[in-house]
Design an enzyme around this catalytic site. Structure first.
Site, mmCIF file in Angstrom:
data_model
loop_
_atom_site.group_PDB
_atom_site.id
_atom_site.type_symbol
_atom_site.label_atom_id
_atom_site.label_comp_id
_atom_site.label_asym_id
_atom_site.label_seq_id
_atom_site.Cartn_x
_atom_site.Cartn_y
_atom_site.Cartn_z
ATOM 1 N N TRP A 104 27.130 -83.343 32.894
ATOM 2 C CA TRP A 104 28.072 -84.432 33.285
ATOM 3 C C TRP A 104 27.642 -85.869 32.722
ATOM 4 C CZ3 TRP A 104 32.502 -83.061 34.259
ATOM 5 C CH2 TRP A 104 32.956 -81.738 35.040
ATOM 6 N N ASP A 178 26.909 -92.431 38.278
ATOM 7 C CA ASP A 178 27.867 -91.345 38.659
ATOM 8 C C ASP A 178 27.086 -90.474 39.737
ATOM 9 O OD1 ASP A 178 29.496 -89.152 38.962
ATOM 10 O OD2 ASP A 178 29.480 -88.274 36.899
ATOM 11 N N LYS A 202 33.722 -83.535 46.787
ATOM 12 C CA LYS A 202 32.437 -82.899 47.051
ATOM 13 C C LYS A 202 31.839 -82.882 48.139
ATOM 14 C CE LYS A 202 32.409 -83.215 42.113
ATOM 15 N NZ LYS A 202 32.435 -81.538 41.885
#
Ligand SMILES: Cc1ncc(COP(=O)(O)O)c(C=O)c1O
Length: 366
Positions: A104, A178, A202
């Site tokens: 990511w 993030d 999530k």
């Protein structure tokens, strides 16, 4: 009993699902029926405006967000933020530093490079990313530095920064984090960060809403032309109601925040995350069939990556676990292997069932 180990969209607390079910024919806000479901009502109505204000207040209380930070509810997912961060923060004569510790942060750095100068100051070892390079191992930070970006929990590779302060402290530029896949699973040093973002799907709700916590002085920093929906100044001025927001997703987020508060807040979320992940990693470490490749100090409490080392056997385990009601255990398509995502809503009973499956599968292949 079935348990869903999907990495995201992921399991929500059953109490939240129950509340949604009760509210679906007619939303009751503060005990007053609104005549329709939340999906069918204007975002300019009083009830929704109060709901979004309450969600922000709950988030501020849970994370102890200082007054000089704005909370924005945006769309476009974390990928939207991969672009929004450089567009809002990076001036043309500056560089942004990215620490790559998995898939990511790699994607974030590549997306940012489309909009400005990016320097990779640290890179974990692909393909496994089994450790996170510490600050002491980073390259010298570039001059004219706009910000430093990292991913505090790499969902695909299963590593997590457990001491974010050690990365945030003494940086010459704001830290951008993030936090998508461990957001609200533990307290965070918000005041030491410039900006934190997280997709909700999530740990805190359904897909569709992205939370951005940004220090006020960074808003409008780049002085660039930015699409309005990605412009922090536009969104902040409108209290996240510039255009039609994802109303249903924000409603579920609000219910999930209330659930976290009722459970005892982030201290409880963290204690439970430690219990779940320690139990699971020790079962994997005990096993002679499975292994968890991430070095213990960097193991994620949320995304437990493990494998047998044999792709066919991994696939057999996925089927074996599914037959026992345990779903979503296949590793990310870019990584292979196995992955159990054990977010806030996963009860210890789910982890116990997975451990039993691991042990039973191992006996079968003993
Ligand atoms: C850490 C992290 N960052 C970014 C993303 C991308 O999020 P989205 O698909 O919401 O854009 C994900 C998950 O999908 C993620 O886990």
């Amino acid at each position: 009993m079935t348990f869903n180990f999907s990495a995201g969209p992921a399991m929500l607390p059953p109490e939240v699902i129950e509340q949604i079910r009760a509210d679906l024919p007619e939303w009751h806000w503060r005990g007053v029926g609104q005549g329709a479901s939340v999906m069918e009502l204007s975002h300019r109505g009083r009830a929704f405006e109060e709901l979004i204000a309450e969600a922000e207040a709950d988030l501020r209380a849970l994370l102890a967000i200082p007054a000089n930070y704005r909370v924005l509810f945006m769309q476009g997912g974390a990928w939207g933020q991969f672009a929004a961060v450089p567009l809002n923060l990076l001036r043309e004569d500056e560089a942004a530093a990215y620490a790559v510790s998995g898939g990511w942060s790699e994607s974030a750095s590549k997306e940012a490079a489309r909009f400005g100068r990016v320097e990779i100051v640290a890179r974990g070892e692909a393909p496994g990313y089994t450790r996170i390079p510490p600050r002491s191992a980073w390259a010298v930070l570039p001059e004219r530095l706009a910000y430093v970006a990292l991913c505090s929990n790499e969902t695909v590779h299963g590593n997590e920064i457990h001491d974010l302060l050690a990365f945030a402290r003494d940086l010459p530029a704001p830290l951008v984090v993030d936090a998508s896949s461990h957001f609200l699973s533990r307290p965070m040093p918000v005041a030491e960060c410039g900006l934190i973002y997280a997709g909700a799907q999530k740990n805190v709700g359904p897909a569709g809403v992205t939370i951005v916590i940004v220090r006020e002085d960074l808003i409008g920093r780049s002085r660039r032309v930015i699409p309005s929906v990605l412009d922090y100044a536009v969104m902040a001025k409108a209290n996240s109601l510039f255009n039609t927001p994802p109303t249903f997703a924000i409603y579920v987020l609000a219910l999930t925040l209330q659930w976290i508060k009722r459970q005892g807040g982030l201290a409880t979320m963290e204690t439970r995350a430690i219990e779940r992940s320690e139990a699971l990693y020790s079962a994997i470490d005990r096993s002679h069939l499975f292994r968890a490749p991430v070095v213990p100090a960097f193991r994620s409490r949320m995304n437990v990556v493990f494998e047998t080392g044999d792709a066919a056997l991994d696939a057999e385990f996925v089927r074996f676990a599914e037959a026992r009601g345990l779903s979503g255990l296949k590793g990310h398509r870019s990584r292979g292997g196995l992955r159990a995502s054990i977010y806030n809503a996963m009860p210890m009973a789910g982890v116990a069932a997975l451990i039993e499956a691991i042990e039973a599968f191992q006996s079968k292949h003993g």
